[in-house]
Design a protein around this motif. Structure first.
Motif, mmCIF file in Angstrom:
data_model
loop_
_atom_site.group_PDB
_atom_site.id
_atom_site.type_symbol
_atom_site.label_atom_id
_atom_site.label_comp_id
_atom_site.label_asym_id
_atom_site.label_seq_id
_atom_site.Cartn_x
_atom_site.Cartn_y
_atom_site.Cartn_z
ATOM 1 N N ARG C 154 -3.261 -36.104 -13.287
ATOM 2 C CA ARG C 154 -3.726 -37.116 -14.241
ATOM 3 C C ARG C 154 -2.564 -37.699 -15.045
ATOM 4 N N MET C 155 -1.628 -36.847 -15.412
ATOM 5 C CA MET C 155 -0.477 -37.371 -16.165
ATOM 6 C C MET C 155 0.355 -38.309 -15.291
ATOM 7 N N LEU C 156 0.592 -37.910 -14.045
ATOM 8 C CA LEU C 156 1.356 -38.779 -13.139
ATOM 9 C C LEU C 156 0.652 -40.114 -12.966
ATOM 10 N N GLU C 157 -0.661 -40.042 -12.807
ATOM 11 C CA GLU C 157 -1.394 -41.291 -12.598
ATOM 12 C C GLU C 157 -1.339 -42.219 -13.813
ATOM 13 N N SER C 158 -1.162 -41.628 -14.961
ATOM 14 C CA SER C 158 -1.088 -42.464 -16.162
ATOM 15 C C SER C 158 0.339 -42.984 -16.381
ATOM 16 N N GLY C 159 1.254 -42.674 -15.469
ATOM 17 C CA GLY C 159 2.599 -43.230 -15.570
ATOM 18 C C GLY C 159 3.610 -42.340 -16.261
ATOM 19 N N VAL C 160 3.210 -41.100 -16.526
ATOM 20 C CA VAL C 160 4.127 -40.171 -17.195
ATOM 21 C C VAL C 160 5.126 -39.618 -16.163
ATOM 22 N N ALA C 161 6.365 -39.436 -16.578
ATOM 23 C CA ALA C 161 7.434 -38.974 -15.681
ATOM 24 C C ALA C 161 7.126 -37.583 -15.124
ATOM 25 N N ARG C 162 7.552 -37.366 -13.864
ATOM 26 C CA ARG C 162 7.348 -36.062 -13.224
ATOM 27 C C ARG C 162 7.894 -34.917 -14.060
ATOM 28 N N GLU C 163 9.127 -35.106 -14.635
ATOM 29 C CA GLU C 163 9.760 -34.013 -15.378
ATOM 30 C C GLU C 163 8.992 -33.635 -16.637
ATOM 31 N N VAL C 164 8.171 -34.546 -17.141
ATOM 32 C CA VAL C 164 7.315 -34.221 -18.298
ATOM 33 C C VAL C 164 6.012 -33.578 -17.823
ATOM 34 N N ALA C 165 5.414 -34.193 -16.815
ATOM 35 C CA ALA C 165 4.105 -33.735 -16.355
ATOM 36 C C ALA C 165 4.164 -32.309 -15.801
ATOM 37 N N ARG C 166 5.287 -31.953 -15.191
ATOM 38 C CA ARG C 166 5.360 -30.619 -14.578
ATOM 39 C C ARG C 166 5.228 -29.474 -15.576
ATOM 40 N N ALA C 167 5.347 -29.786 -16.861
ATOM 41 C CA ALA C 167 5.287 -28.741 -17.884
ATOM 42 C C ALA C 167 4.022 -27.898 -17.778
ATOM 43 N N VAL C 168 2.947 -28.478 -17.240
ATOM 44 C CA VAL C 168 1.680 -27.732 -17.182
ATOM 45 C C VAL C 168 1.550 -26.870 -15.922
ATOM 46 N N LEU C 169 2.459 -27.024 -14.980
ATOM 47 C CA LEU C 169 2.321 -26.273 -13.725
ATOM 48 C C LEU C 169 2.593 -24.797 -13.946
ATOM 49 N N PRO C 170 1.857 -23.934 -13.256
ATOM 50 C CA PRO C 170 1.999 -22.496 -13.523
ATOM 51 C C PRO C 170 3.130 -21.854 -12.716
ATOM 52 N N LEU C 171 3.494 -20.658 -13.128
ATOM 53 C CA LEU C 171 4.614 -19.922 -12.526
ATOM 54 C C LEU C 171 4.341 -19.480 -11.094
ATOM 55 N N ASN C 172 3.091 -19.565 -10.646
ATOM 56 C CA ASN C 172 2.823 -19.175 -9.259
ATOM 57 C C ASN C 172 2.880 -20.357 -8.292
ATOM 58 N N LEU C 173 3.319 -21.509 -8.780
ATOM 59 C CA LEU C 173 3.584 -22.642 -7.892
ATOM 60 C C LEU C 173 4.730 -22.288 -6.943
ATOM 61 N N TYR C 174 4.555 -22.616 -5.663
ATOM 62 C CA TYR C 174 5.654 -22.387 -4.730
ATOM 63 C C TYR C 174 6.718 -23.458 -4.883
ATOM 64 N N SER C 175 7.965 -23.003 -4.773
ATOM 65 C CA SER C 175 9.089 -23.912 -4.672
ATOM 66 C C SER C 175 9.858 -23.533 -3.402
ATOM 67 N N SER C 176 10.862 -24.297 -3.078
ATOM 68 C CA SER C 176 11.666 -23.964 -1.889
ATOM 69 C C SER C 176 13.134 -24.165 -2.212
ATOM 70 N N MET C 177 13.987 -23.405 -1.544
ATOM 71 C CA MET C 177 15.426 -23.534 -1.809
ATOM 72 C C MET C 177 16.225 -23.042 -0.617
ATOM 73 N N TYR C 178 17.458 -23.497 -0.568
ATOM 74 C CA TYR C 178 18.456 -22.876 0.291
ATOM 75 C C TYR C 178 19.289 -21.949 -0.570
ATOM 76 N N VAL C 179 19.567 -20.794 -0.043
ATOM 77 C CA VAL C 179 20.462 -19.877 -0.744
ATOM 78 C C VAL C 179 21.488 -19.363 0.261
ATOM 79 N N THR C 180 22.750 -19.412 -0.136
ATOM 80 C CA THR C 180 23.839 -18.937 0.720
ATOM 81 C C THR C 180 24.559 -17.806 0.019
ATOM 82 N N MET C 181 24.766 -16.727 0.732
ATOM 83 C CA MET C 181 25.518 -15.617 0.149
ATOM 84 C C MET C 181 26.242 -14.861 1.263
ATOM 85 N N ASN C 182 27.246 -14.102 0.884
ATOM 86 C CA ASN C 182 27.927 -13.278 1.875
ATOM 87 C C ASN C 182 27.324 -11.871 1.890
#
Lengths: 239, 239, 239, 239
Positions: C154-182
């Motif tokens: 709803r916030m996105l649809e009203s024109g609010v920026a993604r970086e603001v709207a994401r504040a309500v997303l919970p900690l169990n949301l999946y994210s993805s990343m590359y990680v490199t280590m030796n």
């Protein structure tokens, strides 16, 4: 070259210290107390903080040992600095052979320094040298260092740049540096640069860097007695 | 759930500071003065040290800026902490959702916070939101945070572990941490987390982490005025 | 919101691997063989290299384990990423909630996940949840995540920026990343993020990050079997 | 001592390379494409990736340049290794004077090496030496190195340990090492160890480490041409 100096000792003076056991406490307690942890820690760690610090060490909660800082002024031969600077979690500023004419101060082993190595790689043992071996080492080092420094001087006098002329200087030339590290890095340094023969994870440092490490250890023990105690209780493995 | 708190501000209190301009001086002077550098530095940097510090910054002699230490206590929403901890040259200890029941404190943007993003990736611009957009954000955040915290509480009350129940908590939940870094790392942090639009190397941080960075910058400027001056003079690029 | 996905598993795919036991060998042998070490190592480590690798691990010669590189693609909930990124000796690139609209994929514990925590900090034990507790967790997570994602939309649809709207997303949301280590960093990660209850240095990771670690461990064991063997033989403490 | 060797050149052979421009692309694209970024990157970077890489460099998004790895075998005099190992974001394994008898290979400057330094610290300039100066340097270095190596041999023959006897060896003795770093660290190394006189952030490396850096730069340019191009376009400042 009357002013050539030969030394057998190391310098590791604690010139700045912002490190107390209570720093470990406030950092650790933020986990469970949030904004109240600073007040809870007070300025002096108490005996009842001993248990918490031992627990952190055992469970390898390393980060609470990082909110502090030790700055040492170190004087040691270049071959010691070469080993020292392999430790990447520290900050270094060293005397520069490019910006400065090096002073003729050289390392020569004392009579207490074992000279003879027996055994195989990974299980070397060191034994006392004979009188003759000590005389040989003393003579060779004095003559080579003196000749090298005279060569260095001749090149400088002919107008050659310091950074070129220094190529002839030997590895036992003393240099000086400031090194800053936190308690966690310092424990890692001590665990690798002091001798532990019979441990699960043994270490066999060269004696000269161990001499530097011993001085640093004394300063550490005094500044953070509970942390130092927990480090020893845990087999001297850094968290 | 009467005790839910909504905040729009950040905390970044300097709780321990072992950092002065004179620390840069003694570290840098060891290059040319060896053992005399500490005495030469004195305890207070003077105006004539300004030139040396500017030279070090310009020629990117970074290590003299590392022999010092700042410890901040920071309170900010989790989405800020996520960005903060990408900075690997710092030490962190944070409140733990495994060891502690989290308190219901949530972030909501103030009226000054721009809400609308225009442009393309790498050249985003932010513009003020309308009154209606601010109302929507305020309402959505309050309702979602409140519902999430009530859900968290219900799971805790049913005997579910904190580390499981916290899964429903939103990214605008406040957490707290101690962070320790030296001036070199701090300058790197500031160069990336404060906005520089027209620079050769521009940066476009999210406003909320910039709010934390601004508080840290104030403390840095006060503790090390000559270093701060040289940092600005050099385009705010860390050495 | 028909497209919301709930997952209970983790992804940790090895997408690039430049790591073999023979890398450890050539790096270690430069100590004693200088320029001949590369030829001496060959491309495949042999059984007789096993002893050398065990010796390096035991005496904590860590640097030979650094000349290699693993890149993983990881999908996990944000609360796992928060713990992961506390490991500073790795390289990370993560999906951005500022540059991208997040997809509605959320974590919910499987029936195998223990839900009940007993004991004291530092000695927590986890026990199975009752059917009722599992139902509560399942329901709370589904409802809260769904409501939060609808709020985000709803916030996105009203024109609010993604970086603001994401504040309500919970900690169990999946994210993805590359990680490199030796391998050295990877062993450190494994030692802290897989459970070792009875060890001299025990570790008690949250189960969800352990699920990621287990997948990484499988890839590590396959790529560097002798190193993996020595790691286990040495009590799973990284050198 | 007929087998003493004098060299004026450096070795920096790329012995293992897991680095392509496409590694930067897949890592960067995870920000906006999540799980599709690997497929999107392909195995070869295309010309249209050039813009993205330049953007990352300019906005100092450094982490996408870390998912790759270069391993070099380096032979250079010890005074070069001393400078090299001040770079802490690399992995090193070096020939050991404790475990191995050092071979008599020494550095002497070629006729192309400028010998005379004029100006002040921070603005030194180097000018060609006279024939006489080159003769002096050549003679001093040959005689001092030869005498030092003979002294080293005499101590070894008398039964003195290698780690003690090496104290007399000069800084122009060649050593060898493996060094592994990623492209981001490599760019940082190049920015500081190749000369940039007129830049906003100038650098004045000693010529001998620059000779090593130049060889590494050639390998880097070949492996990652788009990244190399962006590095140069951005004033050779690492992101």
């Amino acid at each position: 070259m009357s002013d050539i100096v030969f030394r057998s000792d190391m310098t590791a003076d604690l010139v700045r210290c912002a490190a107390r056991d209570s720093d470990v406490i406030f950092a650790a307690r933020v986990s469970t107390q949030g904004e109240q942890s600073l007040a809870a820690a007070g300025t002096e760690a108490t005996e009842r903080d001993r248990g918490l610090i031992r627990f952190l060490m055992r469970d390898r909660h390393g980060s609470p040992f990082e909110h502090n800082s030790f700055t040492f002024f170190v004087e040691a031969p270049i071959f010691v600095f070469r080993e020292f600077m392999r430790h990447r979690i520290a900050s270094y500023n060293e005397e520069s052979g490019r910006y400065r004419e090096m002073r003729p101060v050289f390392y020569t082993p004392s009579r207490e320094r074992n000279l003879v190595q027996v055994g195989k790689p990974g299980a070397y043992e060191f034994r006392p040298g004979t009188d003759e071996q000590h005389e040989i080492v003393e003579r060779e080092i004095r003559e080579t260092a003196t000749a090298a420094f005279e060569s260095y001087q001749r090149m400088l006098e002919s107008g050659v740049a310091r950074e070129v002329a220094r190529a002839v200087l030997p590895l036992n030339l003393y240099s000086s540096m400031y090194v800053t590290m936190n308690a966690r890095s310092l424990m890692n340094f001590l665990s690798l640069r002091t001798k532990r023969e019979d441990a699960a994870f043994p270490s066999f440092p060269q004696r000269e860097i161990e001499m530097v490490a011993e001085k640093m250890e004394t300063a550490f023990a005094e500044a953070m007695p509970l942390t130092y105690d927990a480090f020893n209780a845990g087999g001297r493995i850094a968290p």
